[in-house]
Design a protein around this motif. Structure first.
Motif, PDB file in Angstrom:
ATOM      1  N   GLN A 101       0.829  -1.211   0.000  1.00  0.00           N
ATOM      2  CA  GLN A 101       0.000   0.000   0.000  1.00  0.00           C
ATOM      3  C   GLN A 101       0.865   1.264   0.000  1.00  0.00           C
ATOM      4  N   ASP A 102       2.006   1.204  -0.638  1.00  0.00           N
ATOM      5  CA  ASP A 102       2.979   2.311  -0.605  1.00  0.00           C
ATOM      6  C   ASP A 102       2.384   3.574  -1.226  1.00  0.00           C
ATOM      7  N   ARG A 103       2.411   4.677  -0.451  1.00  0.00           N
ATOM      8  CA  ARG A 103       1.888   5.958  -0.924  1.00  0.00           C
ATOM      9  C   ARG A 103       2.921   7.079  -0.835  1.00  0.00           C
ATOM     10  N   PHE A 104       4.181   6.695  -0.659  1.00  0.00           N
ATOM     11  CA  PHE A 104       5.201   7.716  -0.402  1.00  0.00           C
ATOM     12  C   PHE A 104       6.162   7.932  -1.559  1.00  0.00           C
ATOM     13  N   HIS A 105       6.108   7.085  -2.569  1.00  0.00           N
ATOM     14  CA  HIS A 105       7.048   7.240  -3.680  1.00  0.00           C
ATOM     15  C   HIS A 105       6.687   8.477  -4.513  1.00  0.00           C
TER      16      HIS A 105
ATOM     17  N   GLN B  75       6.620   8.961  -7.607  1.00  0.00           N
ATOM     18  CA  GLN B  75       5.811   8.625  -8.794  1.00  0.00           C
ATOM     19  C   GLN B  75       4.570   7.802  -8.432  1.00  0.00           C
ATOM     20  N   ARG B  76       4.050   7.981  -7.224  1.00  0.00           N
ATOM     21  CA  ARG B  76       2.936   7.138  -6.767  1.00  0.00           C
ATOM     22  C   ARG B  76       1.701   7.249  -7.651  1.00  0.00           C
ATOM     23  N   LYS B  77       1.393   8.441  -8.212  1.00  0.00           N
ATOM     24  CA  LYS B  77       0.202   8.589  -9.054  1.00  0.00           C
ATOM     25  C   LYS B  77       0.327   7.738 -10.307  1.00  0.00           C
ATOM     26  N   GLU B  78       1.485   7.819 -10.950  1.00  0.00           N
ATOM     27  CA  GLU B  78       1.711   7.021 -12.157  1.00  0.00           C
ATOM     28  C   GLU B  78       1.696   5.525 -11.845  1.00  0.00           C
ATOM     29  N   ILE B  79       2.260   5.162 -10.684  1.00  0.00           N
ATOM     30  CA  ILE B  79       2.318   3.751 -10.302  1.00  0.00           C
ATOM     31  C   ILE B  79       0.918   3.180 -10.125  1.00  0.00           C
ATOM     32  N   TYR B  80       0.037   3.913  -9.442  1.00  0.00           N
ATOM     33  CA  TYR B  80      -1.294   3.368  -9.182  1.00  0.00           C
ATOM     34  C   TYR B  80      -2.179   3.403 -10.426  1.00  0.00           C
ATOM     35  N   LYS B  81      -1.896   4.308 -11.340  1.00  0.00           N
ATOM     36  CA  LYS B  81      -2.589   4.251 -12.632  1.00  0.00           C
ATOM     37  C   LYS B  81      -2.193   2.987 -13.382  1.00  0.00           C
TER      38      LYS B  81
ATOM     39  N   VAL C 298      -6.189 -11.176   7.729  1.00  0.00           N
ATOM     40  CA  VAL C 298      -6.834 -10.349   8.747  1.00  0.00           C
ATOM     41  C   VAL C 298      -8.334 -10.521   8.593  1.00  0.00           C
ATOM     42  N   ASN C 299      -9.061 -10.299   9.669  1.00  0.00           N
ATOM     43  CA  ASN C 299     -10.502 -10.547   9.688  1.00  0.00           C
ATOM     44  C   ASN C 299     -11.269  -9.331   9.179  1.00  0.00           C
ATOM     45  N   VAL C 300     -11.272  -9.179   7.838  1.00  0.00           N
ATOM     46  CA  VAL C 300     -12.013  -8.089   7.206  1.00  0.00           C
ATOM     47  C   VAL C 300     -12.889  -8.679   6.116  1.00  0.00           C
ATOM     48  N   ASP C 301     -13.779  -7.845   5.538  1.00  0.00           N
ATOM     49  CA  ASP C 301     -14.693  -8.367   4.524  1.00  0.00           C
ATOM     50  C   ASP C 301     -13.964  -8.595   3.201  1.00  0.00           C
ATOM     51  N   GLU C 302     -14.669  -9.263   2.267  1.00  0.00           N
ATOM     52  CA  GLU C 302     -14.065  -9.671   1.007  1.00  0.00           C
ATOM     53  C   GLU C 302     -13.569  -8.478   0.184  1.00  0.00           C
ATOM     54  N   GLU C 303     -14.325  -7.400   0.174  1.00  0.00           N
ATOM     55  CA  GLU C 303     -13.938  -6.226  -0.612  1.00  0.00           C
ATOM     56  C   GLU C 303     -12.643  -5.609  -0.092  1.00  0.00           C
ATOM     57  N   GLU C 304     -12.544  -5.535   1.238  1.00  0.00           N
ATOM     58  CA  GLU C 304     -11.323  -4.994   1.853  1.00  0.00           C
ATOM     59  C   GLU C 304     -10.123  -5.888   1.534  1.00  0.00           C
ATOM     60  N   LYS C 305     -10.357  -7.203   1.540  1.00  0.00           N
ATOM     61  CA  LYS C 305      -9.276  -8.129   1.214  1.00  0.00           C
ATOM     62  C   LYS C 305      -8.796  -7.927  -0.212  1.00  0.00           C
ATOM     63  N   ARG C 306      -9.727  -7.704  -1.138  1.00  0.00           N
ATOM     64  CA  ARG C 306      -9.363  -7.472  -2.537  1.00  0.00           C
ATOM     65  C   ARG C 306      -8.518  -6.200  -2.675  1.00  0.00           C
ATOM     66  N   GLU C 307      -8.898  -5.158  -1.949  1.00  0.00           N
ATOM     67  CA  GLU C 307      -8.157  -3.897  -2.006  1.00  0.00           C
ATOM     68  C   GLU C 307      -6.752  -4.056  -1.439  1.00  0.00           C
ATOM     69  N   ARG C 308      -6.652  -4.817  -0.369  1.00  0.00           N
ATOM     70  CA  ARG C 308      -5.330  -5.033   0.227  1.00  0.00           C
ATOM     71  C   ARG C 308      -4.430  -5.838  -0.700  1.00  0.00           C
ATOM     72  N   LEU C 309      -5.008  -6.816  -1.382  1.00  0.00           N
ATOM     73  CA  LEU C 309      -4.227  -7.621  -2.320  1.00  0.00           C
ATOM     74  C   LEU C 309      -3.637  -6.766  -3.440  1.00  0.00           C
ATOM     75  N   LYS C 310      -4.407  -5.780  -3.915  1.00  0.00           N
ATOM     76  CA  LYS C 310      -3.954  -4.942  -5.025  1.00  0.00           C
ATOM     77  C   LYS C 310      -2.660  -4.202  -4.701  1.00  0.00           C
ATOM     78  N   GLY C 311      -2.477  -3.875  -3.420  1.00  0.00           N
ATOM     79  CA  GLY C 311      -1.335  -3.048  -3.044  1.00  0.00           C
ATOM     80  C   GLY C 311      -0.150  -3.797  -2.481  1.00  0.00           C
ATOM     81  N   HIS C 312      -0.082  -5.131  -2.694  1.00  0.00           N
ATOM     82  CA  HIS C 312       1.088  -5.874  -2.212  1.00  0.00           C
ATOM     83  C   HIS C 312       2.364  -5.280  -2.819  1.00  0.00           C
ATOM     84  N   SER C 313       3.434  -5.266  -2.014  1.00  0.00           N
ATOM     85  CA  SER C 313       4.653  -4.559  -2.419  1.00  0.00           C
ATOM     86  C   SER C 313       5.221  -5.074  -3.738  1.00  0.00           C
ATOM     87  N   GLN C 314       5.113  -6.372  -3.992  1.00  0.00           N
ATOM     88  CA  GLN C 314       5.645  -6.917  -5.238  1.00  0.00           C
ATOM     89  C   GLN C 314       4.900  -6.368  -6.440  1.00  0.00           C
TER      90      GLN C 314
END
Length: 606
Positions: free
Chosen positions: A489-493, A495-501, A524-540
C-alpha cells in the motif's frame, strides 16, 4: 656514521662485513651475526645464531641486536617460535616500546589474543609509552575476542596519547567497532577522519557489510567512489559485492566487476568467489557459472557459493552434480558446503537425495552435524509435506533442539495448513523465549488461515506485550542504477500517481486473462472487498508496476523481496509476464523465481 649503501652491501655478503675497511670502528662480529640472523630458515638454525649472540656478549651489550633477535623469532611463524620469543623477551634488561610491540604483534599473529592484551597491561603498568604501532594490533585482538569493553578502554588510551589522528589507528578503531556491532561508534570515528583514504573508506564499508547493513554499505561505497574516484581496496570491493548480492543491486555489482577487470590484472580467489556469489544472488546464474568455470583455483567457499546459487534458482540436481565435482577435485566438504547442498535438495523437493547426503555426512564423520544441518533436513521434509517425519527427526536429534528446527517445522505447518502439528512447533519455539517477531507472525498467520481469530489475537497480543515489532514486507527494484524500495500500500514514492494508474491498468488486463484474486492470502478478519483492495497493493505488485513504467520494453525486470512470496503474487506475476511479454526475476526470502510466458521456473514448488 655508517653509510646506508655500505650497510646494505654488508648485509648482502658476510665477506664484505669482514673485509670492508670502512668498518674499522664498527663491530664486524655484530654485523656477521645479524647477517646470519636474517638467513635463518627454522627454529633450530635460529637457536644456533642466538647462542652466538650470547657467546659474543652482543645480546646484553647491544639493544639493537637484542631487538633484532626478538623480532626475528616473534615474527617468523615457526612452530614454538612465540614460546621461545617469550623466553628471550624476559631476559632483556630494559625492554623498550619496540620490544613490547614486537611481542604484541607476534601474539596477535598466532591468535593468542589474551596474551597480547595482558602484555599491553604490563607495558602500561611499567610506564613504557605505547606508540601508533602498538594499537592496530591490540585493536585487532579486541576485535577477534569481541571485547568491546577493553576496546573502548584502549580507545581512551589512544585519545589520551594524542594518537587518534593516525590513519592506521583510525582504520583499526573503525573495524573493531564495526565487527563488534557498534556501528554508531564506528561511524563516529569515521566522521572524525579529516582526510579519508581508500583504506579508511574500505574499513567502514566492510564494517557495514559484516553486520548486515547492506543499504548503508552500498550508500557508503557510492560515496567512496565519488570521493576517491572509484579507488578501493579489495576488501571494500568484496564487501560491496556482498551488499549487491544481498540487495539485488545487479547494475552496481556489474560496475564493480568492470572496474576490477580494468584495474587488476589477476583477481584473487576471494574476489572471484564474491563475483560468483553476487551474480548468482542477483539472478544471473549463467554469468556466475561462467566466472566459476574460468577460475584456475577454487576452494570450499567457491563451491559453496556456486551450490547455494544453484539452490536459489531451484537447480537442485545441478547442485548435486557440482557437489560431486568438488569431491572429485579432492576438496573435503565442510559445514557450510553441506548446508548449501541440503538446502539445494530442499528447494527442489529432492527428498531421497537430501536424505542420502545427510546420511553420508553422518557416516563419514568428518563434519559434526549441527542444528543448522538438522534444520535443513526438517525443512526438506516439511516442504514436501512429510510433517510427521520432520517432527520425528527433531525429536530424535542427538544434539540440543533449538529455534532453527522448530521454526522450520512451524513454517511448513503453516504452508500445508497443519494446525495441530503447528501448535506443537509453536509451543516448543516459544518455550525457548523467542524474541523473534517473525515467529509470532508465522503463528498468527497459521491461525488466520484456519480462521481461528481468537488465537490470532492472542499471538499478536503476546508479541506486543514483549515489545516486539514486525519488519514490514518490502520489495526492491533497481532502475537506472538506483534501488527503489516499496512496501504494501505504498503511498510515499514520488511517482505514486503514475504507479497506481499502472496498477489499475494491469488489473483490467488481468481480468481478461481469467485472473481471480486469492483473498485467502489476506490474513486479517475483514470483509471480502477490503481483502481485494489489500491484495492490489502488495509490495511486489507495486514494484512490478513501477518497473513496467520505467524500464525499457522487453528488458528483464528484477525484483528482490524480504519475505516469502504469497501464492496470489505468484499467480499475478506469471500472468503479467505473459501479458507484457517480459521476463521477470523475483528473489524472495528463499529462492529465485523466473517468470516467462505465463510460467515460473519453480514449477509452483516453493
Amino acid at each position: 656514521m655508517i653509510k646506508a649503501p655500505v650497510l646494505q652491501s654488508l648485509l648482502a655478503s658476510r665477506d664484505d662485513v669482514i673485509h670492508n675497511p670502512e668498518f674499522n670502528n664498527f663491530r664486524a662480529t655484530e654485523q656477521e651475526c645479524l647477517y646470519l640472523l636474517k638467513r635463518c630458515k627454522n627454529i633450530e638454525e635460529f637457536k644456533q645464531v642466538h647462542a652466538r649472540f650470547i657467546k659474543l656478549s652482543l645480546f646484553c651489550s647491544s639493544p639493537f641486536s637484542a631487538s633484532s633477535v626478538l623480532s626475528t623469532c616473534a615474527h617468523s611463524g615457526w612452530d614454538t617460535s612465540m614460546h621461545y620469543a617469550a623466553s628471550i623477551f624476559r631476559v632483556i634488561d630494559d625492554p623498550c616500546t619496540f620490544d613490547y610491540n614486537t611481542m604484541i604483534r607476534g601474539y596477535v599473529n598466532e591468535t593468542s589474543f589474551e596474551e597480547a592484551l595482558r602484555l599491553y597491561i604490563e607495558m602500561v603498568e611499567k610506564g613504557i609509552d605505547p606508540d601508533n604501532f602498538t594499537y592496530p594490533c591490540l585493536l585487532k585482538a579486541c576485535t577477534r575476542l569481541k571485547s568491546i569493553r577493553e576496546g573502548k578502554q584502549i580507545h581512551g588510551h589512544v585519545f589520551k596519547l594524542g594518537l587518534e589522528a593516525d590513519v592506521f589507528v583510525q582504520n583499526s578503531l573503525i573495524s573493531m567497532y564495526g565487527r563488534c556491532g557498534e556501528m554508531a561508534l564506528s561511524s563516529a570515528v569515521f566522521e572524525k577522519v579529516e582526510s579519508k583514504t581508500a583504506a579508511s573508506w574500505s574499513s567502514m564499508v566492510s564494517s557495514c557489510a559484516r553486520v548486515g547493513m547492506w543499504s548503508e554499505c552500498l550508500n557508503l561505497f557510492r560515496e567512496m567512489c565519488r570521493e576517491t574516484n572509484f579507488k578501493a581496496e579489495e576488501s571494500g570491493m568484496v564487501s560491496a559485492l556482498s551488499a549487491c548480492a544481498n540487495t539485488g543491486a545487479l547494475n552496481l555489482g556489474m560496475s564493480i566487476h568492470g572496474f576490477l577487470l580494468r584495474n587488476i590484472s589477476k583477481l584473487n580467489i576471494a574476489v572471484q568467489t564474491s563475483l560468483v556469489d553476487m551474480y548468482a544472488k542477483c539472478g544471473c546464474l549463467e554469468k556466475a557459472l561462467e566466472i566459476f568455470k574460468k577460475m584456475e583455483t577454487r576452494n570450499n567457499l567457491t563451491y559453496s557459493a556456486m551450490i547455494s546459487g544453484l539452490a536459489l534458482h531451484g537447480e537442485g540436481e545441478a547442485a548435486l552434480r557440482m557437489f560431486s565435482e568438488m569431491i572429485e577435485e579432492g576438496l573435503e566438504s565442510d559445514h557450510v558446503v553441506y548446508v548449501s547442498v541440503l538446502n539445494a535438495c530442499s528447494q527442489s523437493g529432492l527428498v531421497i537425495e537430501g536424505r542420502r547426503v545427510f546420511e553420508e555426512m553422518l557416516k563419514e564423520g568428518k563434519v559434526e552435524p549441527t542444528a543448522e544441518h538438522y534444520g535443513c533436513l526438517v525443512d526438506l521434509l516439511g516442504r514436501a509435506g512429510l510433517l510427521e517425519e520432520a517432527l520425528e527427526t527433531i525429536e530424535s536429534m542427538p544434539i540440543k533442539q533449538n529455534d532453527v528446527v522448530w521454526r522450520s517445522l512451524l513454517s511448513s505447518c503453516r504452508v500445508h495448513g497443519n494446525v495441530e502439528l503447528g501448535k506443537i512447533a509453536a509451543r516448543e519455539l516459544l518455550k525457548l523465549s523467542s524474541q523473534n517477531p517473525g515467529d509470532y507472525l508465522v503463528i498468527s498467520n497459521m491461525y488466520a488461515q484456519a480462521q481461528m481469530w481468537e488465537d490470532v489475537a492472542k499471538a499478536r497480543t503476546e508479541m506486543a506485550n514483549k515489545g516486539l515489532k514486525q519488519t514490514p514486507g518490502f520489495s526492491m527494484v533497481e532502475v537506472k542504477g538506483k534501488t527503489h524500495r516499496f512496501v504494501s500500500q505504498d503511498r510515499f514514492h514520488p511517482q505514486r500517481k503514475e504507479i497506481y494508474k499502472m496498477l489499475h491498468q494491469m488489473e483490467w488486463q488481468l481480468k481478461f486473462e481469467g485472473y481471480s484474486p486469492d483473498v485467502t492470502q489476506i490474513l486479517v478478519n475483514v470483509d471480502e472487498e477490503e481483502k481485494r483492495e489489500r491484495l492490489k497493493g502488495h509490495s511486489q505488485k507495486v514494484a512490478l508496476a513501477f518497473a513496467l513504467l520505467y524500464t525499457p520494453p522487453g528488458s528483464i525486470i528484477r525484483i528482490a523481496r524480504n519475505l516469502r512470496m504469497c501464492s496470489d503474487c505468484h499467480t499475478y506475476t506469471k500472468k503479467i509476464s505473459m501479458i507484457y511479454e517480459r521476463e521477470i526475476v523475483v528473489r524472495d526470502r528463499n529462492r529465485f523465481h523466473l517468470f516467462k510466458g505465463g510460467t515460473c521456473s519453480c514449477k509452483d514448488y516453493w
